[in-house]
Design an enzyme around this catalytic site. Sequence first.
Site, PDB file in Angstrom:
ATOM      1  N   GLU A   1     -10.940  -9.182   2.960  1.00  0.00           N
ATOM      2  CA  GLU A   1      -9.677  -8.820   3.610  1.00  0.00           C
ATOM      3  C   GLU A   1      -9.982  -8.679   5.093  1.00  0.00           C
ATOM      4  OE1 GLU A   1      -7.183  -5.772   1.834  1.00  0.00           O
ATOM      5  OE2 GLU A   1      -6.446  -5.184   3.817  1.00  0.00           O
TER       6      GLU A   1
ATOM      7  N   ARG B   1       3.495  18.669   1.291  1.00  0.00           N
ATOM      8  CA  ARG B   1       4.270  19.789   0.758  1.00  0.00           C
ATOM      9  C   ARG B   1       3.623  20.414  -0.485  1.00  0.00           C
ATOM     10  NH1 ARG B   1       9.679  21.739   0.610  1.00  0.00           N
ATOM     11  NH2 ARG B   1       9.560  21.241   2.808  1.00  0.00           N
TER      12      ARG B   1
ATOM     13  N   GLU C   1      -8.450   0.583  -3.317  1.00  0.00           N
ATOM     14  CA  GLU C   1      -9.315   0.624  -2.128  1.00  0.00           C
ATOM     15  C   GLU C   1     -10.271   1.780  -2.301  1.00  0.00           C
ATOM     16  OE1 GLU C   1      -7.388   1.060   1.650  1.00  0.00           O
ATOM     17  OE2 GLU C   1      -6.232  -0.744   1.331  1.00  0.00           O
TER      18      GLU C   1
ATOM     19  N   THR D   1      -6.778   6.999   9.557  1.00  0.00           N
ATOM     20  CA  THR D   1      -6.668   5.903   8.601  1.00  0.00           C
ATOM     21  C   THR D   1      -7.933   5.062   8.757  1.00  0.00           C
ATOM     22  OG1 THR D   1      -5.309   4.010   7.917  1.00  0.00           O
ATOM     23  CG2 THR D   1      -5.364   4.490  10.270  1.00  0.00           C
ATOM     24  N   THR D   2      -8.097   4.056   7.893  1.00  0.00           N
ATOM     25  CA  THR D   2      -9.303   3.234   7.969  1.00  0.00           C
ATOM     26  C   THR D   2      -9.385   2.601   9.357  1.00  0.00           C
ATOM     27  OG1 THR D   2      -8.883   2.754   5.666  1.00  0.00           O
ATOM     28  CG2 THR D   2     -10.588   1.463   6.730  1.00  0.00           C
TER      29      THR D   2
ATOM     30  N   GLY E   1       1.282  -1.324   4.353  1.00  0.00           N
ATOM     31  CA  GLY E   1       1.715  -0.018   3.874  1.00  0.00           C
ATOM     32  C   GLY E   1       2.604   0.746   4.829  1.00  0.00           C
ATOM     33  N   HIS E   2       2.050   1.148   5.958  1.00  0.00           N
ATOM     34  CA  HIS E   2       2.722   2.105   6.831  1.00  0.00           C
ATOM     35  C   HIS E   2       4.108   1.642   7.266  1.00  0.00           C
ATOM     36  CE1 HIS E   2       3.452   4.456  10.520  1.00  0.00           C
ATOM     37  NE2 HIS E   2       2.800   5.406   9.864  1.00  0.00           N
TER      38      HIS E   2
ATOM     39  N   ARG F   1      -9.450   8.203  -1.688  1.00  0.00           N
ATOM     40  CA  ARG F   1     -10.450   8.650  -0.705  1.00  0.00           C
ATOM     41  C   ARG F   1     -11.300   9.759  -1.286  1.00  0.00           C
ATOM     42  NH1 ARG F   1      -8.579   6.892   4.832  1.00  0.00           N
ATOM     43  NH2 ARG F   1     -10.470   7.910   5.521  1.00  0.00           N
TER      44      ARG F   1
ATOM     45  N   ASP G   1      -0.128   4.483  -0.167  1.00  0.00           N
ATOM     46  CA  ASP G   1      -0.832   5.724   0.196  1.00  0.00           C
ATOM     47  C   ASP G   1       0.059   6.729   0.926  1.00  0.00           C
ATOM     48  OD1 ASP G   1      -3.125   4.664  -0.849  1.00  0.00           O
ATOM     49  OD2 ASP G   1      -4.046   4.198   1.089  1.00  0.00           O
ATOM     50  N   HIS G   2       0.922   6.202   1.819  1.00  0.00           N
ATOM     51  CA  HIS G   2       1.687   7.143   2.646  1.00  0.00           C
ATOM     52  C   HIS G   2       2.763   7.888   1.863  1.00  0.00           C
ATOM     53  CE1 HIS G   2      -0.517   6.371   6.216  1.00  0.00           C
ATOM     54  NE2 HIS G   2      -0.393   5.073   6.025  1.00  0.00           N
TER      55      HIS G   2
ATOM     56  N   HIS H   1      -3.854  -4.252   7.617  1.00  0.00           N
ATOM     57  CA  HIS H   1      -3.953  -3.129   8.552  1.00  0.00           C
ATOM     58  C   HIS H   1      -3.108  -3.372   9.806  1.00  0.00           C
ATOM     59  CE1 HIS H   1      -5.843   0.785   9.155  1.00  0.00           C
ATOM     60  NE2 HIS H   1      -5.471   0.564  10.386  1.00  0.00           N
ATOM     61  N   GLY H   2      -2.122  -2.515   9.947  1.00  0.00           N
ATOM     62  CA  GLY H   2      -1.275  -2.550  11.139  1.00  0.00           C
ATOM     63  C   GLY H   2      -0.257  -3.685  11.169  1.00  0.00           C
TER      64      GLY H   2
ATOM     65  N   ARG I   1      -7.186  13.027   0.202  1.00  0.00           N
ATOM     66  CA  ARG I   1      -6.133  13.522   1.099  1.00  0.00           C
ATOM     67  C   ARG I   1      -4.750  12.997   0.743  1.00  0.00           C
ATOM     68  NH1 ARG I   1      -7.491  10.492   6.721  1.00  0.00           N
ATOM     69  NH2 ARG I   1      -9.517  11.398   6.288  1.00  0.00           N
ATOM     70  N   HIS I   2      -4.686  11.859   0.045  1.00  0.00           N
ATOM     71  CA  HIS I   2      -3.347  11.401  -0.381  1.00  0.00           C
ATOM     72  C   HIS I   2      -3.339  11.060  -1.879  1.00  0.00           C
ATOM     73  CE1 HIS I   2      -5.220   7.653   0.853  1.00  0.00           C
ATOM     74  NE2 HIS I   2      -4.931   7.780   2.135  1.00  0.00           N
TER      75      HIS I   2
ATOM     76  N   ASN J   1       0.859  -1.184   0.000  1.00  0.00           N
ATOM     77  CA  ASN J   1       0.000   0.000   0.000  1.00  0.00           C
ATOM     78  C   ASN J   1       0.897   1.237   0.000  1.00  0.00           C
ATOM     79  OD1 ASN J   1      -1.432   2.272   1.079  1.00  0.00           O
ATOM     80  ND2 ASN J   1      -3.067   0.895   1.705  1.00  0.00           N
TER      81      ASN J   1
ATOM     82  N   HIS K   1      -5.552   3.786  -2.114  1.00  0.00           N
ATOM     83  CA  HIS K   1      -6.904   4.124  -1.650  1.00  0.00           C
ATOM     84  C   HIS K   1      -7.244   5.517  -2.174  1.00  0.00           C
ATOM     85  CE1 HIS K   1      -9.681   4.503   2.166  1.00  0.00           C
ATOM     86  NE2 HIS K   1     -10.313   4.821   1.055  1.00  0.00           N
TER      87      HIS K   1
END
Length: 251
Positions: free
Chosen positions: A160, A18, A79, A109-110, A223-224, A54, A9-10, A201-202, A58-59, A7, A52
């Site tokens: 998922e 920026r 997503e 986040t979700t 992802g993160h 959204r 997204d980040h 997730h996580g 936002r990203h 993922n 994702h």
Amino acid sequence: MTKLGVNIDHSATLRQARYRDVAAGSPIIVEPDPVEIALLAEKGGADSITAHLREDRRHMLDADIRALRGKISTKLNLEMACSPEILEIALEVAPDYVCLVPENRMEVTTEGGLDVIGGREKIAGFVEKLSAKGIAVSIFIDPEPSQIQTAKEIGAPMVELHTGAYANAWGDESAKSRELHRIANAAGYARDHGLTVNAGHGINYLNVCELMAVASFNELNIGHTIISRALAVGVEKATAELKKLIRANER
Ligand code: PXP
């Protein structure tokens, strides 16, 4: 073999921090480029790229999703919330698969799985439209048999399982084993019902091992922790490169 969906997204979150107000087509360098990050993830062995889109953008931006579709060589997993606007984009871009997720504008986040029981009719409509276009649909749900059963009934071929509660239980042995048990149970239940089972997730470099010991998954979406680790292993090299450039251009 368990696949890894990365993922990205980040990477877009960092770009937007920026360059949110830079007009499309501006000659300045807008970085990081999520497509470049996706291609690097593929080089590292990613089996699919997740992004994702959204509703509040936002990203990831619409242009990112289109560019990813054209440039990655693995699978694109989009997503999205059950939003008619995003559905139109999904049908046009035709990712390899879509993961339906809940979306709340205030969340960082979700936060939880999609409530397929509560939103059954609406979600079924999305599954039907996406499936008709040949897009495989996954639904992001809490590891609960009743949610899995409903996902199956409305025609989703994939789920998922939300692993956030397991990740958040880290350090609390009894909560952690309760969550692992829930996930193992849910994964078995979903598989027995003929569903493809993913999880996400996580998940991080520490907790992935115990997760994989309790169940098998088609794909883990992560992802993160990858973006965080990339910063940790990449800052030294990035700093050294710039230091060299500064030294080489000294007057
Ligand atoms: N799967 C889903 C459905 C998600 O919403 C997210 C977070 O965007 C992930 C996986 C990846 O979670 P993380 O960034 O914590 O690895």
